[in-house]
Design a protein around this motif. Structure first.
Motif, PDB file in Angstrom:
ATOM      1  N   UNK A 105     -26.102  49.226  18.948  1.00  0.00           N
ATOM      2  CA  UNK A 105     -24.800  48.716  18.523  1.00  0.00           C
ATOM      3  C   UNK A 105     -24.700  47.227  18.847  1.00  0.00           C
ATOM      4  N   UNK A 106     -23.789  46.562  18.158  1.00  0.00           N
ATOM      5  CA  UNK A 106     -23.676  45.107  18.238  1.00  0.00           C
ATOM      6  C   UNK A 106     -23.356  44.614  19.637  1.00  0.00           C
ATOM      7  N   UNK A 107     -22.476  45.296  20.342  1.00  0.00           N
ATOM      8  CA  UNK A 107     -22.116  44.886  21.701  1.00  0.00           C
ATOM      9  C   UNK A 107     -23.337  44.934  22.608  1.00  0.00           C
ATOM     10  N   UNK A 108     -24.095  46.012  22.549  1.00  0.00           N
ATOM     11  CA  UNK A 108     -25.292  46.144  23.385  1.00  0.00           C
ATOM     12  C   UNK A 108     -26.358  45.121  22.985  1.00  0.00           C
ATOM     13  N   UNK A 109     -26.513  44.868  21.678  1.00  0.00           N
ATOM     14  CA  UNK A 109     -27.480  43.869  21.224  1.00  0.00           C
ATOM     15  C   UNK A 109     -27.168  42.509  21.845  1.00  0.00           C
ATOM     16  N   UNK A 110     -25.900  42.137  21.886  1.00  0.00           N
ATOM     17  CA  UNK A 110     -25.506  40.823  22.406  1.00  0.00           C
ATOM     18  C   UNK A 110     -25.591  40.726  23.927  1.00  0.00           C
ATOM     19  N   UNK A 111     -25.986  41.804  24.586  1.00  0.00           N
ATOM     20  CA  UNK A 111     -26.231  41.760  26.029  1.00  0.00           C
ATOM     21  C   UNK A 111     -27.668  41.331  26.323  1.00  0.00           C
ATOM     22  N   UNK A 112     -28.476  41.201  25.295  1.00  0.00           N
ATOM     23  CA  UNK A 112     -29.861  40.754  25.450  1.00  0.00           C
ATOM     24  C   UNK A 112     -29.901  39.246  25.690  1.00  0.00           C
ATOM     25  N   UNK A 113     -31.105  38.750  25.973  1.00  0.00           N
ATOM     26  CA  UNK A 113     -31.298  37.307  26.070  1.00  0.00           C
ATOM     27  C   UNK A 113     -31.010  36.700  24.707  1.00  0.00           C
ATOM     28  N   UNK A 114     -30.137  35.696  24.671  1.00  0.00           N
ATOM     29  CA  UNK A 114     -29.732  35.159  23.365  1.00  0.00           C
ATOM     30  C   UNK A 114     -30.838  34.415  22.639  1.00  0.00           C
ATOM     31  N   UNK A 115     -30.712  34.451  21.333  1.00  0.00           N
ATOM     32  CA  UNK A 115     -31.557  33.695  20.413  1.00  0.00           C
ATOM     33  C   UNK A 115     -30.580  32.926  19.537  1.00  0.00           C
ATOM     34  N   UNK A 116     -30.869  31.702  19.191  1.00  0.00           N
ATOM     35  CA  UNK A 116     -29.945  30.873  18.392  1.00  0.00           C
ATOM     36  C   UNK A 116     -30.069  31.187  16.910  1.00  0.00           C
ATOM     37  N   UNK A 124     -17.952  44.147  11.011  1.00  0.00           N
ATOM     38  CA  UNK A 124     -17.960  45.401  11.771  1.00  0.00           C
ATOM     39  C   UNK A 124     -17.095  46.471  11.109  1.00  0.00           C
ATOM     40  N   UNK A 125     -17.337  47.736  11.460  1.00  0.00           N
ATOM     41  CA  UNK A 125     -16.427  48.785  10.977  1.00  0.00           C
ATOM     42  C   UNK A 125     -14.995  48.425  11.379  1.00  0.00           C
ATOM     43  N   UNK A 126     -14.100  48.379  10.413  1.00  0.00           N
ATOM     44  CA  UNK A 126     -12.741  47.914  10.671  1.00  0.00           C
ATOM     45  C   UNK A 126     -12.048  48.723  11.762  1.00  0.00           C
ATOM     46  N   UNK A 127     -12.258  50.034  11.793  1.00  0.00           N
ATOM     47  CA  UNK A 127     -11.558  50.898  12.748  1.00  0.00           C
ATOM     48  C   UNK A 127     -11.916  50.587  14.201  1.00  0.00           C
ATOM     49  N   UNK A 128     -13.077  49.971  14.436  1.00  0.00           N
ATOM     50  CA  UNK A 128     -13.517  49.710  15.815  1.00  0.00           C
ATOM     51  C   UNK A 128     -12.910  48.449  16.421  1.00  0.00           C
ATOM     52  N   UNK A 129     -12.304  47.594  15.598  1.00  0.00           N
ATOM     53  CA  UNK A 129     -11.637  46.379  16.105  1.00  0.00           C
ATOM     54  C   UNK A 129     -12.565  45.557  17.025  1.00  0.00           C
ATOM     55  N   UNK A 130     -13.751  45.249  16.554  1.00  0.00           N
ATOM     56  CA  UNK A 130     -14.757  44.554  17.363  1.00  0.00           C
ATOM     57  C   UNK A 130     -14.750  43.031  17.223  1.00  0.00           C
ATOM     58  N   UNK A 131     -13.879  42.474  16.401  1.00  0.00           N
ATOM     59  CA  UNK A 131     -13.955  41.029  16.135  1.00  0.00           C
ATOM     60  C   UNK A 131     -13.823  40.210  17.411  1.00  0.00           C
ATOM     61  N   UNK A 132     -12.828  40.473  18.241  1.00  0.00           N
ATOM     62  CA  UNK A 132     -12.607  39.650  19.446  1.00  0.00           C
ATOM     63  C   UNK A 132     -13.804  39.678  20.390  1.00  0.00           C
TER      64      UNK A 132
END
Length: 191
Positions: A105-116, A124-132
């Protein structure tokens, strides 16, 4: 909203008119052709050679369209195993080199070492309200190149809050969807 045939079409670049197989999954909303055409007209001057992130990939239509039009690489992030497998199959069948799929999932992916990345697709799926949380992590976590462009889809009439240094470049509406392209401006937090 899914194409009735279970397939959607790539509309430009060297893969133009290629068809993507779309799995029948609840909540899967491929970005319509008309919206993709508008978006990639906006991106035309800057797409060649860019490294892109399709953060909530679904069908991968946005990222594959980017590869078709000259993006150097696209990192696809899709947690649903069926959708990720269909995406891998489409990339392989089309010989769309430069695409890599992460089944997380996107949240877990962004916990990795960043790449530019110079271009990010955020739908994102609208129901999950993940934008913020996703926009905040993209900005603060070192995931964006200095002049990155970020494409955001959200429900019509609901413009999500984005970091202050993301300037709205263009926006439009299609049915119940708002789509917008932002350009990152200002200083880099990791410099």
């Amino acid at each position: 909203m899914k194409a009735a045939s279970g397939r959607i079409r790539i509309i430009g670049g060297h893969l133009r008119n290629s068809r993507l197989n779309v799995p029948d999954l609840p909540g899967l909303r491929p970005t319509p052709e008309r919206v993709r055409e508008t978006l990639f007209n906006w991106l035309a001057p800057t797409i060649a050679g860019v490294q892109a992130l399709d953060l909530c990939a679904g069908t991968g239509a946005l990222g594959i369209e980017a590869l078709s039009r000259g993006a150097e690489t696209v990192q696809f992030v899709e947690p649903d195993a069926s959708a990720a497998d269909a995406l891998r199959d489409n990339l392989s069948r089309l010989k769309a080199h430069g695409g890599e799929v992460a089944s997380v999932d996107a949240v877990r992916f962004l916990q990795r070492t960043p790449q530019r990345f110079g271009l990010v697709f955020l739908d994102p799926p609208f129901a999950l309200q993940l934008w913020a949380p996703l926009t905040r992590t993209l900005e603060e976590g070192g995931w964006l190149a200095a002049a990155a462009q970020i494409y955001v889809e959200s429900p019509r009439g609901q413009a999500p809050a984005v970091p202050a240094n993301w300037a709205l470049h263009r926006e439009g509406h299609a049915g119940e969807v708002r789509y917008a392209l932002y350009r990152r401006i200002g200083s880099d937090p990791l410099s």
